[in-house]
Design an enzyme around this catalytic site. Sequence first.
Site, PDB file in Angstrom:
ATOM      1  N   GLN A 171      80.982 -11.678 -34.227  1.00  0.00           N
ATOM      2  CA  GLN A 171      79.792 -11.299 -33.450  1.00  0.00           C
ATOM      3  C   GLN A 171      78.506 -11.512 -34.234  1.00  0.00           C
ATOM      4  O   GLN A 171      77.466 -11.804 -33.649  1.00  0.00           O
ATOM      5  CB  GLN A 171      79.882  -9.837 -33.002  1.00  0.00           C
ATOM      6  CG  GLN A 171      80.974  -9.568 -31.986  1.00  0.00           C
ATOM      7  CD  GLN A 171      82.228  -9.010 -32.649  1.00  0.00           C
ATOM      8  OE1 GLN A 171      82.516  -9.321 -33.808  1.00  0.00           O
ATOM      9  NE2 GLN A 171      82.972  -8.188 -31.936  1.00  0.00           N
TER      10      GLN A 171
ATOM     11  N   ASP B 214      79.060   2.988 -32.032  1.00  0.00           N
ATOM     12  CA  ASP B 214      79.676   3.067 -30.704  1.00  0.00           C
ATOM     13  C   ASP B 214      79.984   4.505 -30.306  1.00  0.00           C
ATOM     14  O   ASP B 214      80.141   4.788 -29.120  1.00  0.00           O
ATOM     15  CB  ASP B 214      80.956   2.232 -30.670  1.00  0.00           C
ATOM     16  CG  ASP B 214      80.659   0.742 -30.679  1.00  0.00           C
ATOM     17  OD1 ASP B 214      80.640   0.151 -29.593  1.00  0.00           O
ATOM     18  OD2 ASP B 214      80.419   0.176 -31.761  1.00  0.00           O
TER      19      ASP B 214
ATOM     20  N   ASN C 204      81.965   2.355 -35.590  1.00  0.00           N
ATOM     21  CA  ASN C 204      81.272   1.099 -35.332  1.00  0.00           C
ATOM     22  C   ASN C 204      82.257  -0.039 -35.581  1.00  0.00           C
ATOM     23  O   ASN C 204      83.412   0.183 -35.966  1.00  0.00           O
ATOM     24  CB  ASN C 204      80.031   0.973 -36.228  1.00  0.00           C
ATOM     25  CG  ASN C 204      79.114  -0.149 -35.775  1.00  0.00           C
ATOM     26  OD1 ASN C 204      78.786  -0.271 -34.602  1.00  0.00           O
ATOM     27  ND2 ASN C 204      78.697  -0.999 -36.699  1.00  0.00           N
ATOM     28  N   LYS C 205      81.805  -1.249 -35.379  1.00  0.00           N
ATOM     29  CA  LYS C 205      82.676  -2.419 -35.534  1.00  0.00           C
ATOM     30  C   LYS C 205      83.413  -2.394 -36.863  1.00  0.00           C
ATOM     31  O   LYS C 205      82.853  -2.025 -37.891  1.00  0.00           O
ATOM     32  CB  LYS C 205      81.827  -3.681 -35.421  1.00  0.00           C
ATOM     33  CG  LYS C 205      82.603  -4.987 -35.482  1.00  0.00           C
ATOM     34  CD  LYS C 205      83.704  -5.053 -34.438  1.00  0.00           C
ATOM     35  CE  LYS C 205      83.212  -4.843 -33.036  1.00  0.00           C
ATOM     36  NZ  LYS C 205      84.313  -4.782 -32.045  1.00  0.00           N
TER      37      LYS C 205
END
Length: 345
Positions: free
Chosen positions: A196, A237, A247-248
């Site tokens: 991403q 998130d 989070n990621k």
Amino acid sequence: METFNFLSIRYNKEEKKLEILDQRKLPDIEEWLLVNDPSDMITYIKQLSVRGAPLIGVGASMSLYNHVLLNESKLTKEDITRISMELRESRPTAVNLMYSIDEMMQVKQAEDKRDLSAENLGRIAMSIIKNEVEMCRKMSEFGASLIQHGESILTHCNTGSVATVGAGTALGVIREAHKQGKNIHVYVDETRPLLQGGRLTTYELEREGIPYTLICDNMAATLMRSGKIQRVLVGADRICRNGDFANKIGTYGVSVLAHHHNVPFHAVAPMSTVDIKCETGEDIPIEERSSSEVQGASGAFGTVRWAPKNSKTFNPAFDVTPMNLVTSLILDIGIIDKNNLDKLK
């Protein structure tokens, strides 16, 4: 409901047409996907055509509204409730999705007081969108106040206008600092396994003319050790009451590196990401995804597999960063550190 056209999602009021930008095809192909009904949105969310916690919430809300608008005479309250739950459960970690659907379904009201008409759902969806845009603006301004002239900033995953309906979270801060003429440079983690950072953050920075350098995830430590990173900005998130956040995947590792090298580390998110029912990071459900994402890569370039087809993999979509490794949380209500966590409530 109003017609709108954001970088990542658009709606034509006259045609009752909802479309999302297929993030899997970026940066080389800008392809819009038609959302015919909520089942399409669920598919797009699960396959990451739609991603970014704030955008997932907006996309799900809009698909629910438009479906009711097009089928109001055929749908019962039970039908709408069932569809809302299917949308709500399409991804387990990003709390913005649950927050937005709960707003649409007016869960704080008594069952018999809920107005599930298309007109009312449209008002709520538009309110969610406007709130997200405003929250992005506030976060960007609060965060940019911390940025010093000439800083190099490391970011992980994508946190910009393809992940939100506004300027973005962490990338919104970066945009604002650049707009203020602070002469910043951005180091972009590629963000394995779905890239991403490499595909989406670079796409946005290129559009904005913000200076950046793309790096592999495992290069961050070397940059910090050599003093080339002055600050880390990431998204979130789900944020817990104690400040822990999901989070990621890879974010936790970056926080450990930043802590070791005395580099300020900040998570940037709207209040719609705060889950006050979630006490600590241990309570956050972590989604696990397909082995194929680790065995190879796919995107506008096609699909490549480099590992044996039957190789076992471990592929959590997120990890949890504890608050003790965080310099501050940058929210739309202000900057939160270990000394004022009570503001999260």
